[in-house]
Design a protein around this motif. Structure first.
Motif, mmCIF file in Angstrom:
data_model
loop_
_atom_site.group_PDB
_atom_site.id
_atom_site.type_symbol
_atom_site.label_atom_id
_atom_site.label_comp_id
_atom_site.label_asym_id
_atom_site.label_seq_id
_atom_site.Cartn_x
_atom_site.Cartn_y
_atom_site.Cartn_z
ATOM 1 N N VAL A 213 0.829 -1.206 0.000
ATOM 2 C CA VAL A 213 0.000 0.000 0.000
ATOM 3 C C VAL A 213 0.865 1.259 0.000
ATOM 4 C CG1 VAL A 213 -1.691 1.308 1.355
ATOM 5 C CG2 VAL A 213 -1.943 -1.165 1.096
ATOM 6 N N ASP A 214 1.951 1.254 0.742
ATOM 7 C CA ASP A 214 2.819 2.433 0.771
ATOM 8 C C ASP A 214 3.401 2.722 -0.604
ATOM 9 O OD1 ASP A 214 4.323 4.489 2.356
ATOM 10 O OD2 ASP A 214 6.026 3.342 1.569
ATOM 11 N N TYR A 215 3.794 1.695 -1.329
ATOM 12 C CA TYR A 215 4.373 1.934 -2.652
ATOM 13 C C TYR A 215 3.315 2.394 -3.644
ATOM 14 C CZ TYR A 215 7.535 1.317 -6.592
ATOM 15 O OH TYR A 215 8.327 1.537 -7.696
ATOM 16 N N VAL A 216 2.084 1.866 -3.517
ATOM 17 C CA VAL A 216 0.985 2.343 -4.376
ATOM 18 C C VAL A 216 0.749 3.830 -4.140
ATOM 19 C CG1 VAL A 216 -1.480 2.148 -4.861
ATOM 20 C CG2 VAL A 216 -0.120 0.087 -4.541
ATOM 21 N N ASN A 217 0.743 4.243 -2.879
ATOM 22 C CA ASN A 217 0.563 5.667 -2.578
ATOM 23 C C ASN A 217 1.698 6.509 -3.159
ATOM 24 O OD1 ASN A 217 -1.817 5.151 -1.192
ATOM 25 N ND2 ASN A 217 -0.814 5.043 0.811
ATOM 26 N N GLU B 134 1.801 -1.915 -11.058
ATOM 27 C CA GLU B 134 3.237 -1.660 -10.917
ATOM 28 C C GLU B 134 3.720 -2.023 -9.513
ATOM 29 O OE1 GLU B 134 7.065 -0.572 -11.939
ATOM 30 O OE2 GLU B 134 5.292 -0.858 -13.209
ATOM 31 N N ALA B 135 2.948 -1.684 -8.504
ATOM 32 C CA ALA B 135 3.343 -1.999 -7.129
ATOM 33 C C ALA B 135 3.362 -3.504 -6.905
ATOM 34 C CB ALA B 135 2.382 -1.336 -6.143
ATOM 35 N N GLY B 136 2.369 -4.235 -7.458
ATOM 36 C CA GLY B 136 2.346 -5.676 -7.298
ATOM 37 C C GLY B 136 3.553 -6.350 -7.915
ATOM 38 N N VAL B 137 3.964 -5.876 -9.103
ATOM 39 C CA VAL B 137 5.130 -6.458 -9.766
ATOM 40 C C VAL B 137 6.416 -6.092 -9.039
ATOM 41 C CG1 VAL B 137 6.484 -6.486 -11.899
ATOM 42 C CG2 VAL B 137 3.973 -6.503 -11.998
ATOM 43 N N THR B 138 6.542 -4.827 -8.649
ATOM 44 C CA THR B 138 7.787 -4.347 -8.043
ATOM 45 C C THR B 138 7.978 -4.880 -6.630
ATOM 46 O OG1 THR B 138 7.570 -2.321 -9.347
ATOM 47 C CG2 THR B 138 9.129 -2.287 -7.508
ATOM 48 N N ARG B 139 6.914 -4.930 -5.857
ATOM 49 C CA ARG B 139 7.029 -5.332 -4.455
ATOM 50 C C ARG B 139 6.841 -6.826 -4.230
ATOM 51 N NH1 ARG B 139 10.053 -1.542 -2.486
ATOM 52 N NH2 ARG B 139 9.055 0.480 -2.193
#
Length: 514
Positions: free
Chosen positions: A414-418, A433-438
């Motif tokens: 959630v922090d990276y999505v924000n 993007e957050a799901g792939v990166t994190r």
């Protein structure tokens, strides 16, 4: 990936949570896991004049020889008294330098044979070697079974109710043996004198009882011996005892006060008798007389499930109004411990939420992260079902631990999505993007914790067996929640953030101030 897909994913997650939790909780609770460890308990009794150093030296030699046993899986030792070994072996105590040794054996091996071999291996040592083979059930630490306390001031009603409750519990599925609390009671006869009939014969109830008491006296004073400063009575004990028929045939002599004629009548004419029991002790709790009815369980039955059935049986019984009851024993201990742990769980969830509120500076983002907790619980319950473990107090500790562990994955996502949305990226694109990166750091974080718990989850020795449910719950919760976090959390985030994120720059703030 439209709105209907999101609801399907959330619906499946809810169904899995409800199904696994119901199936696991439906098996009932236990205090600690039931662990059967096939072992032989060996006691090394040291010489009376041996000091600590000598006892340690002898014990080292004995352990070295015991380790040569072919089928010994593990060997442990403790100097002095060991409550666990005493429970398993039935011992009553040990001196300060005696050593208790437990030797784990493969399933099916004879503990008695292993004990004899150990005695042969330890021949010649300056200590006495004794053994006791046992399948050590850790539930001995808390006791097992259903206990019902019956309360009444009327002892006859109390004894009758205890017998009725014991008979009812004996028919409950899973109950092995029942103790009605009257096993130590003595056989007795209860004489009821009819006051009106006694008055018609010229006797009061008290006079009849006094004369009966004299007739039932089994001893008499023959003479008194004066020995200077001490006087002692010589008691002559009479042989035999009076039967109930003889007692009811006892004849009373009475005189008519008007005519002076003497008449006689039997006890049977003015009284009734019945067989009963007399308690050797009277127990009280909160100033109320009570009897405890205890029922032991058959192997493989859960105490909370059996207690639940027993409660239904007692509710259907027509006990006298003067008799009340309450359940006690292991089930009540388990329920109190469960309530305490559930309170700890609730406090943990609240504290984790407010800590994230302080870090995110938002109420919505921490709420999204909290959806990882039900996912972890689903995995924990599924792991217990997979390994056929009951929900115990120990396993609930694992759920409390999951509250603080599993939110890390949600926080990272959630922090990276924000951050991505704050940089101007569109919401759906930011979630992808957050799901792939994190994905990699989320997997690495969970994997390190899982690998650290594998030894505890797979261990079957004394040191790890009790805490095994904690590891099983944590591993199951982490595996399932880690995978589902990448699906469920983005759904929750997308549903709760329909509005576009507004980012204020320093230039916007300066313009607003002007």
């Amino acid at each position: 990936w439209n709105l209907s897909h999101k609801w399907v994913a959330l619906g499946l997650a809810v169904v899995l949570l409800a199904g696994t939790s119901y199936a696991a909780l439906n098996k009932g609770f236990s205090f600690i896991p039931e662990i059967d460890l096939n072992m032989v308990n060996v006691t090394l009794t040291m010489p009376e004049d041996a000091d600590r150093d000598q006892a340690v030296a002898i014990a080292d030699q004995a352990l070295e020889r015991i380790g040569q046993l072919d089928n010994a899986e593990y060997v442990g030792a403790m100097m002095g008294s060991s409550s666990v070994s005493q429970l398993a072996s039935g011992g009553t105590g040990a001196s300060a330098y005696n050593v208790s040794v437990y030797v784990g054996l493969p399933e099916g091996d004879s503990g008695a044979e292993a004990g004899k071999k150990i005695q042969e291996l330890c021949q010649g040592l300056d200590c006495e070697v004794s053994y006791d083979s046992a399948m050590m059930d850790m539930s001995l630490l808390t006791g097992s079974g259903v206990t019902v306390n019956l309360y009444s001031q009327d002892m006859e009603l109390l004894q009758s109710a205890a017998q009725d409750v014991a008979d009812a519990l004996a028919d409950v599925e899973g109950v092995a043996e029942v103790n009605n609390g009257l096993e130590d009671a003595q056989q007795a006869y209860h004489i009821r004198v009819d006051k009106n009939k006694a008055m018609g014969k010229g006797f009061t109830v008290a006079q009849i009882y006094m004369e009966l008491a004299g007739a039932l006296t089994d001893s008499a004073t023959a003479l008194s011996m004066d020995m200077g400063t001490v006087t002692a009575d010589v008691i002559v004990q009479e042989e035999g005892s009076m039967t109930l028929d003889e007692l009811m045939d006892y004849t009373f002599e009475s005189t008519d006060p008007q005519t002076g004629e003497k008449t006689s009548f039997r006890l049977d004419d003015v009284a009734d008798a019945e067989d009963t029991v007399s308690l050797s002790t009277i127990s009280r709790l909160d100033q109320r007389r009570y009897l405890s009815v205890n029922a032991s369980l058959e192997e493989g039955y859960n105490v909370t499930r059996v207690t639940s059935q027993a409660e239904k049986v007692l509710e259907a019984m027509n006990l006298p109004d003067e008799v009340s009851y309450e359940f006690a024993g292991e089930n009540e201990t388990i329920m109190e411990a469960v309530e305490d742990l559930l309170l700890m769980l609730l406090i943990g969830v609240v504290l984790v939420y407010f800590i994230m509120v302080a870090q995110f500076q938002s109420l919505k983002s921490p709420f999204i992260v909290m959806f990882t907790i039900p996912l972890a619980f689903t995995g924990g319950f599924a792991a217990l079902l997979l390994f056929r473990m009951d929900v115990s107090i120990v396993s609930l500790i694992g759920f409390v631990m999951l509250v603080g562990i599993i939110v890390n994955n949600g926080i990272v996502l959630v922090d990276y999505v924000n951050q991505l949305r704050a940089s101007g990226m569109e919401r759906r694109q930011a979630l992808i993007e957050a799901g792939v990166t994190r994905m990699r750091p989320i997997f690495m974080t969970s994997l390190t914790t899982i690998l650290g718990l594998i030894v505890m989850a797979a261990g079957k020795n004394v040191g790890t067996a009790i805490m095994q449910p904690v590891a099983v719950v944590c591993i199951g919760g982490l595996l399932y929640a880690t995978l589902m976090t990448l699906f469920v959390v983005p759904c929750i985030y997308d549903l709760m953030n329909r509005k576009e994120l507004v980012v204020l720059t320093d230039e916007d703030m300066e313009f607003n101030e002007l």
